[in-house]
Design an enzyme around this catalytic site. Structure first.
Site, PDB file in Angstrom:
ATOM      1  N   GLU A   1     -15.058  76.194  16.241  1.00  0.00           N
ATOM      2  CA  GLU A   1     -16.583  76.084  16.120  1.00  0.00           C
ATOM      3  C   GLU A   1     -17.017  74.728  16.907  1.00  0.00           C
ATOM      4  O   GLU A   1     -16.459  73.648  16.742  1.00  0.00           O
ATOM      5  CB  GLU A   1     -16.727  75.868  14.540  1.00  0.00           C
ATOM      6  CG  GLU A   1     -18.306  75.898  14.357  1.00  0.00           C
ATOM      7  CD  GLU A   1     -18.859  75.417  12.849  1.00  0.00           C
ATOM      8  OE1 GLU A   1     -17.726  75.748  11.870  1.00  0.00           O
ATOM      9  OE2 GLU A   1     -19.971  75.300  12.479  1.00  0.00           O
TER      10      GLU A   1
ATOM     11  N   LEU B   1     -27.755  77.309   9.900  1.00  0.00           N
ATOM     12  CA  LEU B   1     -27.843  78.823   9.766  1.00  0.00           C
ATOM     13  C   LEU B   1     -26.665  79.323   9.123  1.00  0.00           C
ATOM     14  O   LEU B   1     -26.677  80.706   8.665  1.00  0.00           O
ATOM     15  CB  LEU B   1     -27.866  79.335  11.236  1.00  0.00           C
ATOM     16  CG  LEU B   1     -29.152  79.507  11.813  1.00  0.00           C
ATOM     17  CD1 LEU B   1     -29.144  80.155  13.165  1.00  0.00           C
ATOM     18  CD2 LEU B   1     -30.200  80.089  11.194  1.00  0.00           C
TER      19      LEU B   1
ATOM     20  N   GLY C   1     -19.693  58.146  -5.546  1.00  0.00           N
ATOM     21  CA  GLY C   1     -21.055  57.500  -5.104  1.00  0.00           C
ATOM     22  C   GLY C   1     -20.769  55.901  -4.749  1.00  0.00           C
ATOM     23  O   GLY C   1     -19.566  55.374  -4.922  1.00  0.00           O
TER      24      GLY C   1
ATOM     25  N   HIS D   1     -10.713  62.575  -6.019  1.00  0.00           N
ATOM     26  CA  HIS D   1     -11.616  63.556  -6.240  1.00  0.00           C
ATOM     27  C   HIS D   1     -11.036  65.120  -6.195  1.00  0.00           C
ATOM     28  O   HIS D   1     -10.573  65.577  -5.068  1.00  0.00           O
ATOM     29  CB  HIS D   1     -12.320  63.311  -4.629  1.00  0.00           C
ATOM     30  CG  HIS D   1     -13.124  62.329  -4.329  1.00  0.00           C
ATOM     31  ND1 HIS D   1     -14.485  62.329  -4.625  1.00  0.00           N
ATOM     32  CD2 HIS D   1     -12.978  61.156  -3.913  1.00  0.00           C
ATOM     33  CE1 HIS D   1     -14.909  61.241  -4.606  1.00  0.00           C
ATOM     34  NE2 HIS D   1     -13.809  60.487  -4.137  1.00  0.00           N
TER      35      HIS D   1
ATOM     36  N   GLU E   1     -12.178  67.631  -6.497  1.00  0.00           N
ATOM     37  CA  GLU E   1     -13.055  68.906  -5.927  1.00  0.00           C
ATOM     38  C   GLU E   1     -12.539  69.272  -4.619  1.00  0.00           C
ATOM     39  O   GLU E   1     -12.666  70.451  -4.164  1.00  0.00           O
ATOM     40  CB  GLU E   1     -14.412  68.542  -5.935  1.00  0.00           C
ATOM     41  CG  GLU E   1     -14.926  67.402  -4.974  1.00  0.00           C
ATOM     42  CD  GLU E   1     -14.467  65.967  -5.509  1.00  0.00           C
ATOM     43  OE1 GLU E   1     -13.772  65.910  -6.545  1.00  0.00           O
ATOM     44  OE2 GLU E   1     -15.394  65.123  -5.118  1.00  0.00           O
TER      45      GLU E   1
ATOM     46  N   ASP F   1     -28.502  71.274  22.993  1.00  0.00           N
ATOM     47  CA  ASP F   1     -28.335  70.173  22.576  1.00  0.00           C
ATOM     48  C   ASP F   1     -27.445  69.314  23.885  1.00  0.00           C
ATOM     49  O   ASP F   1     -26.650  69.664  24.172  1.00  0.00           O
ATOM     50  CB  ASP F   1     -27.812  69.585  21.300  1.00  0.00           C
ATOM     51  CG  ASP F   1     -28.146  70.112  19.998  1.00  0.00           C
ATOM     52  OD1 ASP F   1     -29.377  70.512  20.045  1.00  0.00           O
ATOM     53  OD2 ASP F   1     -27.637  70.409  19.013  1.00  0.00           O
TER      54      ASP F   1
ATOM     55  N   CYS G   1     -14.279  59.472  -9.468  1.00  0.00           N
ATOM     56  CA  CYS G   1     -14.354  58.376  -8.408  1.00  0.00           C
ATOM     57  C   CYS G   1     -15.309  57.196  -8.955  1.00  0.00           C
ATOM     58  O   CYS G   1     -14.992  56.680  -9.822  1.00  0.00           O
ATOM     59  CB  CYS G   1     -14.655  58.773  -6.959  1.00  0.00           C
ATOM     60  SG  CYS G   1     -14.054  57.595  -5.913  1.00  0.00           S
TER      61      CYS G   1
HETATM   62  N1  GLN Z   1     -17.905  53.201  -4.505  1.00  0.00           N
HETATM   63  C1  GLN Z   1     -16.714  53.509  -5.004  1.00  0.00           C
HETATM   64  C2  GLN Z   1     -15.611  52.863  -4.037  1.00  0.00           C
HETATM   65  O1  GLN Z   1     -15.820  52.441  -3.019  1.00  0.00           O
HETATM   66  C3  GLN Z   1     -16.565  54.719  -5.272  1.00  0.00           C
HETATM   67  C4  GLN Z   1     -16.295  55.571  -4.114  1.00  0.00           C
HETATM   68  C5  GLN Z   1     -16.465  56.947  -4.400  1.00  0.00           C
HETATM   69  O2  GLN Z   1     -16.942  57.423  -5.416  1.00  0.00           O
HETATM   70  N2  GLN Z   1     -16.205  57.955  -3.494  1.00  0.00           N
HETATM   71  O3  GLN Z   1     -14.601  52.613  -4.684  1.00  0.00           O
END
Ligand code: GLN
Length: 554
Positions: A140, A14, A366, A527, A529, A147, A393
């Site tokens: 929060e 929500l 990823g 990262h 971001e 639940d 990454c």
């Molecule tokens: N799979 C990659 C690693 O473990 C990249 C990790 C990611 O993109 N956060 O290093």
């Protein structure tokens, strides 16, 4: 210490986290010092082992704690840096209590949810609040009232409410007011969820009603009457185009006046008020309405493209950069696997299809083999067609693989994460990771220094050129694999530059293609971001978007 506890009813998703983050922002803008705590009732110790398909992105804090994406909202809205203690899970609480039991510290007692688990919860909340020196501690409670998992936490705050001063505790309940096809707003779900709360001994002080539209006349009165709150304590929180507008919408409903009065918060001087947020939202709004504003389209090539929450911080970081640059950004989510099966011409067609072109390619983080070859294809596409590219990454690691295959001309190159048998593991596990068995919390996590080479694109991006001794930045990390140092030289000879490294120079953190060869090709092992804020965009995102803007104009 004052406490504001936010609970949610009816269903998840929500926007309880955004509500909590917005209340924090509002109080901060009025000059109060705040500290947030997120309670996640799951048994996991942290969110690190969770699949983004189920829970959305895993956010990483400066100290390396892997947490729920709501903490990302808190950091962005409240402009704070959080740590491990700001996230409390059932796993953390129970393991602490069980450890104490093993040490015999309960002196023969039967260890129970009440009082031992609830005491542990209360002690942890109070400790964080006290240490922060804040005026208001916002808590929060994740999940939905009713639940099983959240019961001990609700019980703990119920007890706290009785133990603290009357004015020092405020319950905010976020609920849903759906609209029927006949355009009638229904209050029954709200009534039922407040009833569920009251059965647990909790009476909300403030009810935030989510819905497609603002509450119709009479609906507030009805909720007030059935839920035993005052009319001014029923707040309308309709859907909005821009989540950053939520603090303004809540403020328009008089939320801060209600909270400060009810909690007898000391009135602060007007001079302490901060209007930067308001101005930022206004800028974004006027731009959305303008028809002359440049619109930049970014293709994000990922594995979880179907669920945008998996890349939430990336989406937000792009928005922050766009706000600063004065353009609009539109993200096109491309499922990497699709690119794997398509031939070159089809890749081109599917990239452009129905999208009226795009100005930049972003390959996010990823794990695992699915979609990896599609991502590599997208990187090659961006490199050879001179489209601005940002790799993050896993996106960085795959850019290294792509360069090794297509620039250095090595055969059967891969990351050892994707192929154990490759003769050229250009990305692999460094020694410290080789023997790691436990998966939770064992990656290279959180803030680490990155040293930036002079006269590179990276130096320009971070604006560290020329400033003596300042070529060091700190960014957040979450990875297990890294560039294999044995291949670094060969790759640099083939035309890429490792323009960011750790202090030793061995660990590669940034890869780029020189500006003479490509308009913008930058990839980072970290990262960026996670550190982007609405009024402080992340440098790589800002530079990437600026390059996309230039690309569009050309
Ligand atoms: N799979 C990659 C690693 O473990 C990249 C990790 C990611 O993109 N956060 O290093």
């Amino acid at each position: 210490m004052k406490y504001i506890v936010v609970t949610g009813g009816v269903m998840s998703g929500l926007g309880k986290g955004i509500t909590m983050a917005s209340v924090g922002r509002i109080l901060k803008d009025h000059g109060y010092k705040i500290v947030p705590i997120k309670i996640d009732p799951y048994i996991n110790i942290d969110a690190g082992t969770m699949n983004p398909f189920q829970h959305g992105e895993v956010f990483v804090l400066a100290d390396g704690t892997e947490v729920d994406l709501d903490l990302g909202h808190y950091e962005r809205f409240m402009d704070v840096d959080l740590r491990r203690e700001h996230n409390l899970t059932t796993g953390v609480v129970y393991s602490a209590v069980i450890k104490r039991e093993r040490r015999g510290e309960y002196l023969g007692q039967t260890v129970q949810i009440i009082p031992h688990i609830t005491n542990e919860i209360k002690a942890r909340i109070r400790a964080v609040a006290a240490k922060s020196g804040a005026d208001v501690c916002l808590v929060e409670i994740g999940g939905t009232v009713g639940d099983i998992e959240s019961m001990p936490f609700l019980e703990a705050v119920r007890q706290m409410h009785g133990e603290e001063d009357e004015n020092d505790f405020l319950f905010v309940h976020v609920t849903l007011v759906p609209t029927t096809t006949q355009k009638e707003q229904k209050t029954k779900p709200t009534q039922h969820s407040v009833k569920a709360l009251r059965e647990l001994g909790l009476q909300p002080d403030l009810i935030v009603c989510r819905g497609e539209e603002a509450l119709q006349t009479g609906v507030k009165e009805k909720i007030a009457m059935f839920c035993n709150v005052r009319k001014e304590a029923v707040v309308s929180a309709p859907d909005t185009e821009d989540i950053y507008e939520v603090p303004l919408l809540l403020e328009k409903e008089g939320i801060s006046a209600y909270i400060t009065r009810k909690m007898q918060l000391e009135q602060l001087e007007q001079s302490k008020e901060d209007h930067a947020w308001e101005k930022m939202v206004e800028r974004r709004k006027s731009r959305r309405k303008s028809c002359t504003v440049e619109k930049i389209r970014i293709a994000v090539v990922g594995k979880y493209a179907g669920l945008e929450d998996s890349y939430l911080s990336i989406k937000e970081a792009l928005k922050h950069a766009a706000t600063t640059l004065g353009c609009e950004v539109e993200t096109r989510w491309v499922e990497a696997e699709v690119l794997e099966v398509e031939a070159e011409a089809e890749v081109e067609a599917s990239f452009f299809d129905g999208f009226d072109g795009f100005q930049g390619v972003l390959v996010p983080g990823g794990f695992g083999v699915r979609g990896a070859e599609g991502k590599i294809k997208a990187i090659e596409y961006a490199r050879t067609r001179k489209i601005p590219f940002l790799g993050l990454c896993f996106g960085f690691q795959l850019a290294v693989v792509e360069a090794a295959r297509n620039l250095a001309g090595l055969e059967d190159v891969n990351s050892s994460e994707l192929s154990a048998a490759t003769p050229h593991p250009v990305v692999c596990l460094l020694e410290e990771q080789a023997g790691v068995v436990e998966k939770g919390g064992t990656m290279r996590l959180g803030d680490y220094e990155v040293f930036i080479k002079k006269d590179t694109l990276a130096a320009k991006v971070y604006e560290v050129h020329g400033v003596h001794g300042a070529a060091r930045v700190v960014e957040r990390h979450r990875h297990r694999y890294e560039v294999n140092p044995a291949y670094a030289e060969r790759l640099e000879q083939a035309g890429v530059i490792f323009s960011g490294t750790d202090r030793s120079g061995l660990r590669k953190e940034i890869l780029e293609i020189p500006a003479t060869q490509h308009p913008f090709f930058l990839a980072t092992q970290f990262h960026p971001e996670f550190k982007s804020r609405p009024n402080k965009p992340s440098p790589p995102f800002k530079a990437f978007l600026a390059a996309c803007l230039k690309n569009k104009k050309n």
